[in-house]
Scaffold this active site. Sequence first.
Site, PDB file in Angstrom:
ATOM      1  N   GLU A 218     -14.570   5.278   3.890  1.00 25.67           N
ATOM      2  CA  GLU A 218     -14.485   5.501   2.453  1.00 25.67           C
ATOM      3  C   GLU A 218     -14.981   4.236   1.786  1.00 25.67           C
ATOM      4  O   GLU A 218     -14.930   3.159   2.381  1.00 25.67           O
ATOM      5  CB  GLU A 218     -13.031   5.760   2.051  1.00 25.67           C
ATOM      6  CG  GLU A 218     -12.152   4.506   1.913  1.00 25.67           C
ATOM      7  CD  GLU A 218     -11.935   3.727   3.204  1.00 25.67           C
ATOM      8  OE1 GLU A 218     -11.981   4.350   4.282  1.00 25.67           O
ATOM      9  OE2 GLU A 218     -11.707   2.504   3.137  1.00 25.67           O
TER      10      GLU A 218
ATOM     11  N   LYS B 119     -15.349  -8.203   4.407  1.00 26.85           N
ATOM     12  CA  LYS B 119     -15.176  -6.864   4.975  1.00 26.85           C
ATOM     13  C   LYS B 119     -15.802  -6.711   6.367  1.00 26.85           C
ATOM     14  O   LYS B 119     -15.292  -5.998   7.215  1.00 26.85           O
ATOM     15  CB  LYS B 119     -15.761  -5.809   4.028  1.00 26.85           C
ATOM     16  CG  LYS B 119     -15.011  -5.758   2.702  1.00 26.85           C
ATOM     17  CD  LYS B 119     -14.624  -4.347   2.337  1.00 26.85           C
ATOM     18  CE  LYS B 119     -13.579  -4.325   1.243  1.00 26.85           C
ATOM     19  NZ  LYS B 119     -13.996  -4.996  -0.008  1.00 26.85           N
TER      20      LYS B 119
ATOM     21  N   SER C 271     -13.339 -14.399  -1.352  1.00 31.39           N
ATOM     22  CA  SER C 271     -13.572 -13.221  -0.507  1.00 31.39           C
ATOM     23  C   SER C 271     -15.012 -12.731  -0.475  1.00 31.39           C
ATOM     24  O   SER C 271     -15.444 -12.127   0.503  1.00 31.39           O
ATOM     25  CB  SER C 271     -12.637 -12.093  -0.942  1.00 31.39           C
ATOM     26  OG  SER C 271     -12.799 -11.809  -2.320  1.00 31.39           O
TER      27      SER C 271
END
Length: 395
Positions: free
Chosen positions: A107, A85, A374
Amino acid sequence: MNSKAYYGRFGGQFVAESLMNTLEELDEVFENAIKDPEFIKQCQYYLKQYVGRETPLYYAKRLSETYGTKIYLKREDLNHTGAHKINNVIGQILLAKRMGKKKVIAETGAGQHGVATATGAALFELECTVFMGEEDMRRQELNVMRMKMLGANVVCVRSGSNTLKDATNEAIRTWAKSAEDTFYVIGSAVGPYPYPKIVKEFQSVISREAKQQFMETEHRLPDVVMACVGGGSNSIGMFAEFIEEKGVELIGVEAAGKGIETGEHAAAMALGEIGTLHGMCSYLLQDENGNIKLAHSISAGLDYPGVGPEHAYLKDIKRAEYVSVTDQEAMDALMELCRLEGIIPAIESAHAIAYAMKKAKTMTMNQAMIVCLSGRGDKDVHTIADYLAQKEYMN
Ligand SMILES: *Cc1c(COP(=O)(O)O)cnc(C)c1O
């Protein structure tokens, strides 16, 4: 609406009229930025010196020999803050600075994107507000604490299911009122155009590196490239450089939760229908009246009732295949990776590992696949412990 905002019949800009100019301005700034060598240099500087890129493309030897094909893991779990991210957050925060914004909002569901955004905001001296559903705040206490330590203001959202979908609605509403001085950092390849394009660009670093790393060792292209799909950011980043390489099979792995047939899952591609949510048109989980259905997955990061528009398009044109894996299969794969490779993956990433194991059995040792790992599993230790305890009890 301009046709460039669409991926086939998906995408678009389904937002309040007041945000249309903001989106257009964002698109212009983004297009200029990625052609500006100074901006690129800045991005690369922070990705290298702060995030810790490039991440290794690790040949998982024991996993490969156990399952019958060469499996390479793209180690996004080794990034600062523990997942992919941050790649996107660094890019979007640099855009916010370029636009002269003083505040960022975001968010978050599991809290991973919230933590990454709070991190970037601290680094670049921006005021940061993160919207999070009440239920998620309860489930992800550790990440709430991390965001607060990093100086973010965490707003508890109490509406609907008190989860990510509702937090996103609230973030968009707030943004519509404050876009003048506020940048909205979206955490996945979703939302109104140009966000899916922006997130893809900033996550493409995953496949740019992986392709080069793979070529250096194997002197050819991989046969299969695989990643888990929540909103679709690590997967679109992992696919990006391979989309034009027609010989490379692209596979996205969704969460089948307790099983597709139980209704408790997050398989928007397998069972979703076309609709609009959070500013975009895509495949969404909906009931017969078109209301958004609650998604379920043991991994908070895959627990989203929709998917990014480019994935919907890649599915339609059959360039990528989308499959799903249950909670149980993901947890088994997670434990297997711990024991075989000494890597504790995020439960999200374990979904990709689970399908990689199935797929490997249909391949040979002369073939190879790349799986995007990830994120790391530290955040999930409680969930894993609960799950194992429950299983023990049921046996
Ligand atoms: C958020 C998250 C995901 C799912 O999001 P995508 O946008 O689909 O990549 C997957 N893995 C990890 C570790 C995450 O934190």
